[in-house]
Design a protein around this motif. Structure first.
Motif, PDB file in Angstrom:
ATOM      1  N   LEU A 145      13.500   4.984   6.292  1.00 47.90           N
ATOM      2  CA  LEU A 145      14.742   4.540   5.648  1.00 47.90           C
ATOM      3  C   LEU A 145      15.616   5.727   5.246  1.00 47.90           C
ATOM      4  CD1 LEU A 145      13.205   1.670   3.494  1.00 47.90           C
ATOM      5  CD2 LEU A 145      14.701   1.405   5.498  1.00 47.90           C
ATOM      6  N   ARG A 146      14.973   6.812   4.837  1.00 47.91           N
ATOM      7  CA  ARG A 146      15.724   8.030   4.493  1.00 47.91           C
ATOM      8  C   ARG A 146      16.338   8.637   5.750  1.00 47.91           C
ATOM      9  NH1 ARG A 146      14.889  13.243   4.411  1.00 47.91           N
ATOM     10  NH2 ARG A 146      12.683  13.123   4.894  1.00 47.91           N
ATOM     11  N   ARG A 147      15.555   8.715   6.818  1.00 47.88           N
ATOM     12  CA  ARG A 147      16.060   9.265   8.086  1.00 47.88           C
ATOM     13  C   ARG A 147      17.211   8.446   8.643  1.00 47.88           C
ATOM     14  NH1 ARG A 147      10.284  10.611  10.902  1.00 47.88           N
ATOM     15  NH2 ARG A 147       9.969  12.623   9.906  1.00 47.88           N
ATOM     16  N   ALA A 148      17.201   7.140   8.384  1.00 44.16           N
ATOM     17  CA  ALA A 148      18.273   6.263   8.852  1.00 44.16           C
ATOM     18  C   ALA A 148      19.515   6.344   7.965  1.00 44.16           C
ATOM     19  CB  ALA A 148      17.766   4.822   8.911  1.00 44.16           C
ATOM     20  N   GLY A 149      19.417   7.111   6.879  1.00 46.99           N
ATOM     21  CA  GLY A 149      20.571   7.279   5.999  1.00 46.99           C
ATOM     22  C   GLY A 149      20.764   6.145   5.005  1.00 46.99           C
ATOM     23  N   PRO A 201       0.837  -1.203   0.000  1.00 39.51           N
ATOM     24  CA  PRO A 201       0.000   0.000   0.000  1.00 39.51           C
ATOM     25  C   PRO A 201       0.875   1.257   0.000  1.00 39.51           C
ATOM     26  CG  PRO A 201      -0.782  -1.574   1.636  1.00 39.51           C
ATOM     27  CD  PRO A 201       0.536  -2.082   1.128  1.00 39.51           C
ATOM     28  N   LEU A 202       0.627   2.154  -0.955  1.00 38.14           N
ATOM     29  CA  LEU A 202       1.477   3.343  -1.127  1.00 38.14           C
ATOM     30  C   LEU A 202       1.541   4.193   0.131  1.00 38.14           C
ATOM     31  CD1 LEU A 202       3.274   5.147  -2.860  1.00 38.14           C
ATOM     32  CD2 LEU A 202       1.200   6.210  -3.773  1.00 38.14           C
ATOM     33  N   SER A 203       0.418   4.421   0.788  1.00 41.81           N
ATOM     34  CA  SER A 203       0.427   5.277   1.983  1.00 41.81           C
ATOM     35  C   SER A 203       1.287   4.665   3.086  1.00 41.81           C
ATOM     36  CB  SER A 203      -0.989   5.526   2.486  1.00 41.81           C
ATOM     37  OG  SER A 203      -1.616   4.301   2.791  1.00 41.81           O
ATOM     38  N   PHE A 204       1.270   3.338   3.224  1.00 42.26           N
ATOM     39  CA  PHE A 204       2.094   2.642   4.204  1.00 42.26           C
ATOM     40  C   PHE A 204       3.561   2.712   3.797  1.00 42.26           C
ATOM     41  CE2 PHE A 204       2.910  -1.631   6.474  1.00 42.26           C
ATOM     42  CZ  PHE A 204       3.045  -1.022   7.705  1.00 42.26           C
ATOM     43  N   LEU A 205       3.825   2.527   2.521  1.00 43.81           N
ATOM     44  CA  LEU A 205       5.186   2.557   2.005  1.00 43.81           C
ATOM     45  C   LEU A 205       5.843   3.921   2.202  1.00 43.81           C
ATOM     46  CD1 LEU A 205       7.530   1.202   0.500  1.00 43.81           C
ATOM     47  CD2 LEU A 205       6.428   1.907  -1.637  1.00 43.81           C
ATOM     48  N   GLN A 206       5.089   4.987   2.037  1.00 40.53           N
ATOM     49  CA  GLN A 206       5.669   6.320   2.178  1.00 40.53           C
ATOM     50  C   GLN A 206       6.252   6.545   3.572  1.00 40.53           C
ATOM     51  OE1 GLN A 206       2.259   8.475   0.641  1.00 40.53           O
ATOM     52  NE2 GLN A 206       3.339   8.876  -1.279  1.00 40.53           N
ATOM     53  N   GLY A 207       5.582   6.064   4.605  1.00 42.01           N
ATOM     54  CA  GLY A 207       6.125   6.157   5.960  1.00 42.01           C
ATOM     55  C   GLY A 207       7.390   5.341   6.130  1.00 42.01           C
ATOM     56  N   ARG A 224      13.092  15.137  -5.036  1.00 39.72           N
ATOM     57  CA  ARG A 224      11.725  15.548  -5.366  1.00 39.72           C
ATOM     58  C   ARG A 224      11.601  15.928  -6.830  1.00 39.72           C
ATOM     59  NH1 ARG A 224       9.203  18.834  -0.322  1.00 39.72           N
ATOM     60  NH2 ARG A 224      10.031  17.497   1.287  1.00 39.72           N
ATOM     61  N   GLY A 225      10.360  16.016  -7.252  1.00 38.77           N
ATOM     62  CA  GLY A 225      10.085  16.480  -8.603  1.00 38.77           C
ATOM     63  C   GLY A 225       9.604  15.375  -9.515  1.00 38.77           C
ATOM     64  N   ALA A 226       9.274  15.778 -10.730  1.00 39.61           N
ATOM     65  CA  ALA A 226       8.745  14.833 -11.721  1.00 39.61           C
ATOM     66  C   ALA A 226       9.733  13.703 -12.019  1.00 39.61           C
ATOM     67  CB  ALA A 226       8.391  15.568 -13.003  1.00 39.61           C
ATOM     68  N   ASP A 227      11.018  14.009 -11.975  1.00 39.02           N
ATOM     69  CA  ASP A 227      12.038  12.997 -12.234  1.00 39.02           C
ATOM     70  C   ASP A 227      12.611  12.441 -10.939  1.00 39.02           C
ATOM     71  OD1 ASP A 227      11.817  13.273 -14.994  1.00 39.02           O
ATOM     72  OD2 ASP A 227      13.223  14.971 -15.022  1.00 39.02           O
ATOM     73  N   GLY A 228      11.928  12.702  -9.835  1.00 39.50           N
ATOM     74  CA  GLY A 228      12.425  12.303  -8.515  1.00 39.50           C
ATOM     75  C   GLY A 228      12.196  10.841  -8.205  1.00 39.50           C
ATOM     76  N   GLY A 229      12.597  10.481  -7.016  1.00 41.89           N
ATOM     77  CA  GLY A 229      12.445   9.118  -6.550  1.00 41.89           C
ATOM     78  C   GLY A 229      13.437   8.826  -5.443  1.00 41.89           C
ATOM     79  N   TYR A 230      13.705   7.566  -5.242  1.00 40.84           N
ATOM     80  CA  TYR A 230      14.595   7.122  -4.172  1.00 40.84           C
ATOM     81  C   TYR A 230      15.752   6.320  -4.743  1.00 40.84           C
ATOM     82  CZ  TYR A 230      10.918   8.460  -0.971  1.00 40.84           C
ATOM     83  OH  TYR A 230       9.997   9.183  -0.271  1.00 40.84           O
ATOM     84  N   ALA A 231      16.914   6.443  -4.086  1.00 39.13           N
ATOM     85  CA  ALA A 231      18.094   5.661  -4.437  1.00 39.13           C
ATOM     86  C   ALA A 231      18.842   5.311  -3.162  1.00 39.13           C
ATOM     87  CB  ALA A 231      19.010   6.447  -5.384  1.00 39.13           C
ATOM     88  N   LEU A 232      19.633   4.266  -3.218  1.00 34.03           N
ATOM     89  CA  LEU A 232      20.458   3.883  -2.071  1.00 34.03           C
ATOM     90  C   LEU A 232      21.520   4.942  -1.824  1.00 34.03           C
ATOM     91  CD1 LEU A 232      21.132   0.110  -2.854  1.00 34.03           C
ATOM     92  CD2 LEU A 232      19.306   1.087  -1.448  1.00 34.03           C
ATOM     93  N   THR A 233      21.903   5.098  -0.570  1.00 36.39           N
ATOM     94  CA  THR A 233      22.995   6.012  -0.237  1.00 36.39           C
ATOM     95  C   THR A 233      24.349   5.306  -0.289  1.00 36.39           C
ATOM     96  OG1 THR A 233      22.720   5.554   2.121  1.00 36.39           O
ATOM     97  CG2 THR A 233      21.561   7.484   1.221  1.00 36.39           C
ATOM     98  N   ARG A 234      24.314   3.966  -0.259  1.00 39.62           N
ATOM     99  CA  ARG A 234      25.533   3.156  -0.334  1.00 39.62           C
ATOM    100  C   ARG A 234      25.271   1.992  -1.277  1.00 39.62           C
ATOM    101  NH1 ARG A 234      24.756   3.161   5.574  1.00 39.62           N
ATOM    102  NH2 ARG A 234      24.494   0.904   5.456  1.00 39.62           N
ATOM    103  N   PRO A 235      26.306   1.360  -1.760  1.00 36.01           N
ATOM    104  CA  PRO A 235      26.120   0.183  -2.620  1.00 36.01           C
ATOM    105  C   PRO A 235      25.371  -0.933  -1.873  1.00 36.01           C
ATOM    106  CG  PRO A 235      28.385   0.956  -2.723  1.00 36.01           C
ATOM    107  CD  PRO A 235      27.734   1.707  -1.613  1.00 36.01           C
ATOM    108  N   PRO A 236      24.663  -1.788  -2.596  1.00 39.02           N
ATOM    109  CA  PRO A 236      23.902  -2.872  -1.967  1.00 39.02           C
ATOM    110  C   PRO A 236      24.742  -3.823  -1.115  1.00 39.02           C
ATOM    111  CG  PRO A 236      23.281  -2.649  -4.269  1.00 39.02           C
ATOM    112  CD  PRO A 236      24.454  -1.737  -4.045  1.00 39.02           C
ATOM    113  N   ASP A 237      26.024  -3.940  -1.426  1.00 36.51           N
ATOM    114  CA  ASP A 237      26.863  -4.825  -0.618  1.00 36.51           C
ATOM    115  C   ASP A 237      27.320  -4.180   0.691  1.00 36.51           C
ATOM    116  OD1 ASP A 237      28.675  -3.062  -1.755  1.00 36.51           O
ATOM    117  OD2 ASP A 237      30.118  -4.618  -2.315  1.00 36.51           O
TER     118      ASP A 237
END
Length: 146
Positions: free
Chosen positions: A57-61, A46-52, A67-80
């Motif tokens: 996850l963002r606050r934890a770094g 559910p999107l509303s649940f996911l946003q929280g 933000r913006g039309a081309d916005g979204g989320y990315a990792l701050t470190r490599p997956p490994d």
């Protein structure tokens, strides 16, 4: 250890973002930006649940947001470099609880005094597994266990 829907969703979302990270990184971000709506749809969250969850996850770094039309989320470190334990702690706090308290705060006396050691051993075993399994391990279906 109880794995909540929140923890399960957080790991699934992080794995989806990590899969996008295979595309490479640029400075502050690691990989492609992934939109929350896309994560919600692909992972059936559910999107509303996911946003929280994404906010935690963002606050934890662990995630960077743009933000913006081309916005979204990315990792701050490599997956490994991001473990399952990092994600679980970011959204749920302590890995194990006894009556709602972290295992290390469980105190007993008398014949039950030995329970504290049991709960700490359980906590340690769980921490060993989740702290040695990275997002990269899961993406290759090869979690590490000791």
């Amino acid at each position: 250890m109880f794995v909540s829907a929140r923890s399960d969703y957080a790991l699934r979302a992080m794995l989806a973002v990590a899969a996008a990270a295979r595309g490479g990184g640029d400075g502050d971000r690691v990989g492609e930006l992934v939109k929350a709506a896309s994560l919600a749809e692909v992972q059936d969250i559910p999107l509303s649940f996911l946003q929280g969850i994404l906010l935690d996850l963002r606050r934890a770094g662990l995630l960077h947001s743009h933000r913006g039309a081309d916005g979204g989320y990315a990792l701050t470190r490599p997956p490994d470099e991001i473990t399952v334990g990092d994600v679980l702690r970011a959204v749920g706090g302590s890995l194990t609880t006894v009556r709602g308290l972290p295992a290390e705060r469980a105190g007993y006396h008398g014949v039950a005094a030995g329970l504290t050691d049991v709960w700490l051993a359980v906590h340690g075993a769980i921490a060993t597994v989740v702290d040695s399994t990275t997002l990269a391990n899961l993406l290759t279906h090869a979690p590490t266990t000791s």
